[in-house]
Design an enzyme around this catalytic site. Structure first.
Site, PDB file in Angstrom:
ATOM      1  N   LYS A  17       0.825  -1.219   0.000  1.00 60.23           N
ATOM      2  CA  LYS A  17       0.000   0.000   0.000  1.00 60.23           C
ATOM      3  C   LYS A  17       0.856   1.264   0.000  1.00 60.23           C
ATOM      4  O   LYS A  17       0.645   2.180  -0.786  1.00 60.23           O
ATOM      5  CB  LYS A  17      -0.901   0.063   1.251  1.00 60.23           C
ATOM      6  N   ARG A  92      -8.797   1.234   9.920  1.00 65.55           N
ATOM      7  CA  ARG A  92      -8.303  -0.110  10.235  1.00 65.55           C
ATOM      8  C   ARG A  92      -9.301  -0.903  11.080  1.00 65.55           C
ATOM      9  O   ARG A  92      -9.037  -2.056  11.408  1.00 65.55           O
ATOM     10  CB  ARG A  92      -7.003   0.020  11.028  1.00 65.55           C
ATOM     11  N   ARG A 131      12.121  -5.606   5.134  1.00 67.41           N
ATOM     12  CA  ARG A 131      11.859  -4.224   4.701  1.00 67.41           C
ATOM     13  C   ARG A 131      12.866  -3.260   5.329  1.00 67.41           C
ATOM     14  O   ARG A 131      13.207  -3.364   6.494  1.00 67.41           O
ATOM     15  CB  ARG A 131      10.441  -3.850   5.118  1.00 67.41           C
ATOM     16  N   ARG A 164      12.180  -1.019  10.572  1.00 63.79           N
ATOM     17  CA  ARG A 164      11.210  -0.644  11.594  1.00 63.79           C
ATOM     18  C   ARG A 164      11.218  -1.680  12.715  1.00 63.79           C
ATOM     19  O   ARG A 164      11.198  -2.878  12.432  1.00 63.79           O
ATOM     20  CB  ARG A 164       9.805  -0.596  10.974  1.00 63.79           C
ATOM     21  N   ARG A 175       1.026  -8.212  14.014  1.00 65.82           N
ATOM     22  CA  ARG A 175       0.320  -7.194  13.218  1.00 65.82           C
ATOM     23  C   ARG A 175      -0.569  -7.862  12.172  1.00 65.82           C
ATOM     24  O   ARG A 175      -1.659  -7.373  11.859  1.00 65.82           O
ATOM     25  CB  ARG A 175       1.331  -6.243  12.565  1.00 65.82           C
TER      26      ARG A 175
HETATM   27  P1  AMP Z   1       1.650   1.054   9.440  1.00 66.71           P
HETATM   28  O1  AMP Z   1       2.820   1.917   9.096  1.00 66.71           O
HETATM   29  O2  AMP Z   1       0.420   1.376   8.646  1.00 66.71           O
HETATM   30  O3  AMP Z   1       1.988  -0.423   9.412  1.00 66.71           O
HETATM   31  O4  AMP Z   1       1.260   1.407  10.952  1.00 66.71           O
HETATM   32  C1  AMP Z   1       2.191   1.228  12.006  1.00 66.71           C
HETATM   33  C2  AMP Z   1       1.451   1.231  13.331  1.00 66.71           C
HETATM   34  O5  AMP Z   1       0.801   2.491  13.547  1.00 66.71           O
HETATM   35  C3  AMP Z   1       0.340   0.200  13.468  1.00 66.71           C
HETATM   36  O6  AMP Z   1       0.820  -1.088  13.806  1.00 66.71           O
HETATM   37  C4  AMP Z   1      -0.499   0.824  14.592  1.00 66.71           C
HETATM   38  O7  AMP Z   1       0.111   0.664  15.848  1.00 66.71           O
HETATM   39  C5  AMP Z   1      -0.430   2.304  14.240  1.00 66.71           C
HETATM   40  N1  AMP Z   1      -1.529   2.679  13.328  1.00 66.71           N
HETATM   41  C6  AMP Z   1      -1.417   3.143  12.050  1.00 66.71           C
HETATM   42  N2  AMP Z   1      -2.617   3.367  11.520  1.00 66.71           N
HETATM   43  C7  AMP Z   1      -3.533   3.069  12.470  1.00 66.71           C
HETATM   44  C8  AMP Z   1      -4.948   3.089  12.527  1.00 66.71           C
HETATM   45  N3  AMP Z   1      -5.685   3.456  11.476  1.00 66.71           N
HETATM   46  N4  AMP Z   1      -5.535   2.693  13.690  1.00 66.71           N
HETATM   47  C9  AMP Z   1      -4.820   2.328  14.740  1.00 66.71           C
HETATM   48  N5  AMP Z   1      -3.487   2.271  14.760  1.00 66.71           N
HETATM   49  C10 AMP Z   1      -2.827   2.629  13.633  1.00 66.71           C
END
Ligand code: AMP
Length: 217
Positions: A17, A92, A131, A164, A175
């Site tokens: 994404k 989410r 990654r 990360r 996750r």
């Molecule tokens: P991502 O970079 O999208 O994988 O997001 C990294 C982390 O940010 C996730 O594992 C959550 O802890 C937090 N996060 C990002 N977007 C959301 C969301 N829409 N709702 C809740 N937590 C989020």
């Protein structure tokens, strides 16, 4: 160039994404809004929001809906979103999807399309754990599938690349479980709304990106 301007990119972590959203934002002028990037920034800068989010992000859990929804609502109402936006990593949960509707309504917008990126579980784990990301411009690389030209250095801005912490094997698996339980139901939700399009996220970005452009035309 595109007929659809107000977009959500849906799909499990590692489905591509963010990578495709970066390319699309570069080429289309749509604003890329990655809630994960915003949280990592806030955490890095030690802000109040960052302090509240840190525990959830580090453990691979979800930041509470009200906190993230408020943050996205504020971001969407900024003038740079007028031409359109790509929400990457939001909503989410079904509750977040419910909160997004009135937030968009307040600024006179509605979603045009939800692009659902699909990829098999084993590939997602492989991608996440290999990654690496630029600490300056957040371009994604992958040690296995798309390495940078020079080890540890971003091709585009020469920034330092890092992994990360939440891409460690255990947290990545967590996750993916959280995705299955909390986020996957959104596929049905947006299918019922008639705005869901699924694309194959298992291919390279050179193959996936044109497919995404095609569905947005
Ligand atoms: P991502 O970079 O999208 O994988 O997001 C990294 C982390 O940010 C996730 O594992 C959550 O802890 C937090 N996060 C990002 N977007 C959301 C969301 N829409 N709702 C809740 N937590 C989020």
């Amino acid at each position: 160039m595109l007929n659809k301007h107000n977009l959500v990119f849906l799909g499990p972590p590692g489905a591509g994404k963010g990578t495709i959203a970066q390319l699309l934002a570069r080429d289309s002028g749509l604003v890329h809004i990655s809630t994960g990037d915003i949280f990592r920034n806030e955490i890095g800068s030690g802000t109040e929001l960052g302090k509240k989010a840190r525990g959830y992000v580090d453990s691979g859990g979800l930041v509470p809906d009200d906190l993230v929804s408020e943050m996205v609502g504020a971001r969407l109402s900024r003038p740079d979103c007028t031409p359109g936006f790509i929400l990457d990593g939001f909503p989410r949960t079904l509750n977040q999807a419910g909160l997004l509707k009135p937030a968009l309504c307040r600024i006179g917008k509605k979603l045009d399309c939800v692009v659902n990126f699909e990829a098999p579980y084993d590939l997602l784990v492989k991608r996440l754990t290999a990654r690496i990301i630029c600490s300056k411009c957040v371009t994604n690389y992958n040690r296995l599938f798309s390495p940078p030209q020079k080890d540890g250095v971003c091709d585009l801005c020469q920034g330092a690349l890092y992994s990360r912490p939440d891409d460690s094997l255990d947290t990545a698996i967590d996750r993916l479980r959280v995705y299955k339980e909390q986020t996957e139901p959104l596929i049905e939700y947006y299918r019922d709304e008639g705005i869901l399009v699924s694309v194959d996220g298992s291919q390279s970005k050179e193959i996936t990106y044109p497919m995404v452009l095609e569905v947005l035309r």
